[in-house]
Design a protein around this motif. Structure first.
Motif, mmCIF file in Angstrom:
data_model
loop_
_atom_site.group_PDB
_atom_site.id
_atom_site.type_symbol
_atom_site.label_atom_id
_atom_site.label_comp_id
_atom_site.label_asym_id
_atom_site.label_seq_id
_atom_site.Cartn_x
_atom_site.Cartn_y
_atom_site.Cartn_z
ATOM 1 N N LEU A 71 0.813 -1.269 0.018
ATOM 2 C CA LEU A 71 0.093 0.065 -0.015
ATOM 3 C C LEU A 71 0.838 1.192 0.006
ATOM 4 O O LEU A 71 0.473 2.274 -0.645
ATOM 5 N N ALA A 72 1.995 1.366 0.557
ATOM 6 C CA ALA A 72 3.040 2.377 0.933
ATOM 7 C C ALA A 72 3.579 2.621 -0.575
ATOM 8 O O ALA A 72 3.611 3.658 -0.830
ATOM 9 N N PHE A 73 4.014 1.483 -1.257
ATOM 10 C CA PHE A 73 4.444 1.825 -2.516
ATOM 11 C C PHE A 73 3.308 2.301 -3.593
ATOM 12 O O PHE A 73 3.775 3.330 -4.204
ATOM 13 N N PHE A 74 2.195 2.052 -3.442
ATOM 14 C CA PHE A 74 1.177 2.575 -4.272
ATOM 15 C C PHE A 74 0.949 3.988 -4.132
ATOM 16 O O PHE A 74 0.428 4.756 -5.150
ATOM 17 N N ASN A 75 1.407 4.801 -3.183
ATOM 18 C CA ASN A 75 1.127 6.125 -2.930
ATOM 19 C C ASN A 75 2.156 6.708 -4.194
ATOM 20 O O ASN A 75 1.587 7.851 -4.496
ATOM 21 N N SER A 76 3.260 6.072 -4.555
ATOM 22 C CA SER A 76 4.203 6.821 -5.649
ATOM 23 C C SER A 76 3.224 7.112 -6.789
ATOM 24 O O SER A 76 3.977 7.980 -7.564
ATOM 25 N N ILE A 77 2.377 6.499 -7.174
ATOM 26 C CA ILE A 77 1.562 6.583 -8.432
ATOM 27 C C ILE A 77 0.196 7.223 -8.214
ATOM 28 O O ILE A 77 -0.538 7.650 -9.113
ATOM 29 N N VAL A 78 -0.095 7.314 -6.720
ATOM 30 C CA VAL A 78 -1.400 8.001 -6.774
ATOM 31 C C VAL A 78 -1.654 9.341 -7.009
ATOM 32 O O VAL A 78 -2.309 10.141 -7.458
ATOM 33 N N ASN A 79 -0.413 10.048 -6.362
ATOM 34 C CA ASN A 79 -0.373 11.615 -6.489
ATOM 35 C C ASN A 79 -0.427 12.208 -7.716
ATOM 36 O O ASN A 79 -1.150 13.068 -8.067
ATOM 37 N N PRO A 80 0.298 11.622 -8.960
ATOM 38 C CA PRO A 80 0.300 12.422 -10.348
ATOM 39 C C PRO A 80 -1.137 12.038 -10.827
ATOM 40 O O PRO A 80 -1.618 12.969 -11.669
ATOM 41 N N ILE A 81 -1.898 10.935 -10.405
ATOM 42 C CA ILE A 81 -3.157 10.718 -10.812
ATOM 43 C C ILE A 81 -4.166 11.871 -10.173
ATOM 44 O O ILE A 81 -5.188 12.415 -10.936
ATOM 45 N N LEU A 82 -3.763 12.045 -8.947
ATOM 46 C CA LEU A 82 -4.703 13.186 -8.255
ATOM 47 C C LEU A 82 -4.537 14.535 -8.870
ATOM 48 O O LEU A 82 -5.262 15.256 -8.737
ATOM 49 N N TYR A 83 -3.137 14.632 -9.442
ATOM 50 C CA TYR A 83 -3.045 15.998 -9.951
ATOM 51 C C TYR A 83 -3.807 16.187 -11.377
ATOM 52 O O TYR A 83 -4.421 17.231 -11.271
ATOM 53 N N VAL A 84 -4.338 15.117 -11.933
ATOM 54 C CA VAL A 84 -4.914 15.209 -13.026
ATOM 55 C C VAL A 84 -6.449 15.132 -12.921
ATOM 56 O O VAL A 84 -7.220 16.155 -13.264
ATOM 57 N N ILE A 85 -6.834 14.277 -11.768
ATOM 58 C CA ILE A 85 -8.279 14.387 -11.499
ATOM 59 C C ILE A 85 -8.671 15.465 -10.717
ATOM 60 O O ILE A 85 -9.908 16.310 -10.982
ATOM 61 N N VAL A 86 -7.963 15.981 -9.730
ATOM 62 C CA VAL A 86 -8.571 17.318 -8.931
ATOM 63 C C VAL A 86 -7.886 18.453 -9.188
ATOM 64 O O VAL A 86 -8.408 19.561 -9.003
ATOM 65 N N GLY A 87 -6.518 18.376 -9.835
ATOM 66 C CA GLY A 87 -6.015 19.735 -9.817
ATOM 67 C C GLY A 87 -6.279 20.281 -11.182
ATOM 68 O O GLY A 87 -5.703 20.105 -12.307
ATOM 69 N N LYS A 88 -7.156 21.350 -11.109
ATOM 70 C CA LYS A 88 -7.498 22.190 -12.298
ATOM 71 C C LYS A 88 -6.438 22.859 -12.895
ATOM 72 O O LYS A 88 -6.310 23.055 -14.007
ATOM 73 N N ASN A 89 -5.745 23.573 -12.107
ATOM 74 C CA ASN A 89 -4.477 24.307 -12.478
ATOM 75 C C ASN A 89 -3.420 23.518 -13.047
ATOM 76 O O ASN A 89 -3.021 23.776 -14.129
ATOM 77 N N PHE A 90 -3.416 22.173 -12.475
ATOM 78 C CA PHE A 90 -2.294 21.457 -13.179
ATOM 79 C C PHE A 90 -2.838 20.924 -14.564
ATOM 80 O O PHE A 90 -2.038 20.848 -15.545
ATOM 81 N N ARG A 91 -4.039 20.776 -14.664
ATOM 82 C CA ARG A 91 -4.641 20.231 -15.981
ATOM 83 C C ARG A 91 -4.308 21.396 -17.084
ATOM 84 O O ARG A 91 -3.967 21.210 -18.111
ATOM 85 N N LYS A 92 -4.599 22.616 -16.555
ATOM 86 C CA LYS A 92 -4.647 23.733 -17.448
ATOM 87 C C LYS A 92 -3.199 23.807 -17.996
ATOM 88 O O LYS A 92 -2.777 24.263 -19.085
ATOM 89 N N LYS A 93 -2.150 23.755 -16.845
ATOM 90 C CA LYS A 93 -0.580 23.761 -17.246
ATOM 91 C C LYS A 93 -0.368 23.005 -18.291
ATOM 92 O O LYS A 93 0.384 22.923 -19.237
#
Length: 349
Positions: free
Chosen positions: A297-319
């Motif tokens: 589960l701890a390993f999995f966190n390394s790929i969760v954050n980039p996915i959150l940037y795309v799903i939640v981060g509107k500014n990131f998607r714009k960039k």
């Protein structure tokens, strides 16, 4: 027979003292073989996804023509820490596939594990910094606004990396490649000079990578939620950019806690067992099995954050869209834009 380690060696800080842990009779051999046998495949998947996704995140932050905000400086370095972890995992995947027989030499044994340990420490403290940034931005926007400057953010990032390297020193010192004749393997293990040193390193891991940062993050998060709730009731909204950044940060924090808190809880139980405060074959077996699952589960966190940037981060998607649009213009245009804005220097220390 393959080397039986009570914890996944790449994350475990107490794989062994001077001897290989004895095989637990309370553990179902089939379950244990299934857990250890699936590790190389799982690490391979995490490696590919972690490298690709985190590299893309870093490219977006680096290549965008505008300078990164303070929150983005912290998040980009969090992506760098996850990328570091992803690059270290293949070595352990090969190691486990070969029955814990380390084929890369003593220097890589120390370096790879130190890199993984730096991820454990650095990731949580980057989240501490980003939590403090959101706290200052929303709770004390006027009185402490001057603190939220890129130069201070870069200094904070530099200190976190240095602190992570310092706390990884025991790994560099005590990780060795040791021959175990009874298993006919040369394993990369932690070889502490005494039980006291082992417990001290365990306690250091718990305090500095769990107790202190979680306390700071919890305080900041509670205050942020209180402010957002109050403003919602009063129909007084903060700036949209601050709201968007805060939503992304809270999502990253929740994901991190879900992925890492179980690992640290099991680590605490493991320390208590080694200190003699708790015991019993069934308890130790349960901790061993849970540690395998929670390390995954701890390993999995390394790929969760980039996915959150795309799903939640509107500014990131714009960039990301803007970077994609500017990319076809050619390397000259991109290089010129980056030179004028010094985006990389604003992002990394």
């Amino acid at each position: 027979m393959a080397l039986q380690a009570t914890r996944i060696p790449e994350l475990n800080h107490t794989v062994t003292n001077h001897t290989v842990p004895e095989e637990k009779s309370c553990i179902d051999p089939d379950l244990w073989d299934a857990l250890t046998g699936s590790q190389p495949i799982y690490m391979g998947v995490i490696t590919v996804l972690g490298v690709v996704l985190n590299a893309l995140v870093l490219l977006v932050f680096c290549l965008h023509k505008k300078a990164c905000t303070v929150a983005e400086i912290y998040l980009s370095n969090l992506a760098a820490a996850d990328l570091l972890l992803s690059c270290c995992l293949p070595f352990w995947a090969v190691n486990i596939a070969q029955g814990f027989n380390w084929p890369f030499g003593a220097a890589m044994c120390k370096t790879v594990n130190a890199g993984i340990k730096m991820n454990v420490y650095s990731s949580i403290y980057f989240l501490v910094l980003v939590s403090m940034d959101r706290y200052v931005a929303l709770v004390h926007p006027m009185s402490h606004g001057r603190m939220r400057r890129p130069k201070y953010a870069k200094l904070g990032v530099l200190l976190v990396w240095a602190f992570g390297l310092l706390l990884s020193a025991p790994t560099l010192v005590f990780r060795v490649v040791k021959h175990f004749p009874e298993y006919d393997v040369h394993a990369c293990v932690l070889d502490f000079p005494s039980r006291g040193v082992m417990l001290m390193c365990d306690i250091m891991l718990i305090v500095f990578s769990f107790v202190i940062p979680i306390a700071v993050i919890s305080f900041c998060t509670v205050k942020i939620i209180q402010v957002l709730s109050k403003r919602s009731i009063e129909r007084f909204n903060a700036e949209k950019s601050e709201q968007k950044a805060t939503t992304l940060v809270l999502a990253v924090l929740v994901a991190f806690l879900i992925c890492w808190v179980p690992f640290h809880v099991v680590t605490v139980l493991d320390v208590l067992i080694k200190a003699g405060a708790m015991g019993g074959c069934h308890l130790e077996a349960a901790v061993d099995i849970c540690s395998q699952i929670f390390d995954y589960l701890a390993f999995f966190n390394s790929i969760v954050n980039p996915i959150l940037y795309v799903i939640v981060g509107k500014n990131f998607r714009k960039k990301a869209r803007e970077v994609c649009r500017q990319w076809p213009r050619g390397g000259t245009a991109v290089a010129s834009s980056r030179s004028n804005n010094s985006a990389t220097l604003r992002t990394f220390t």
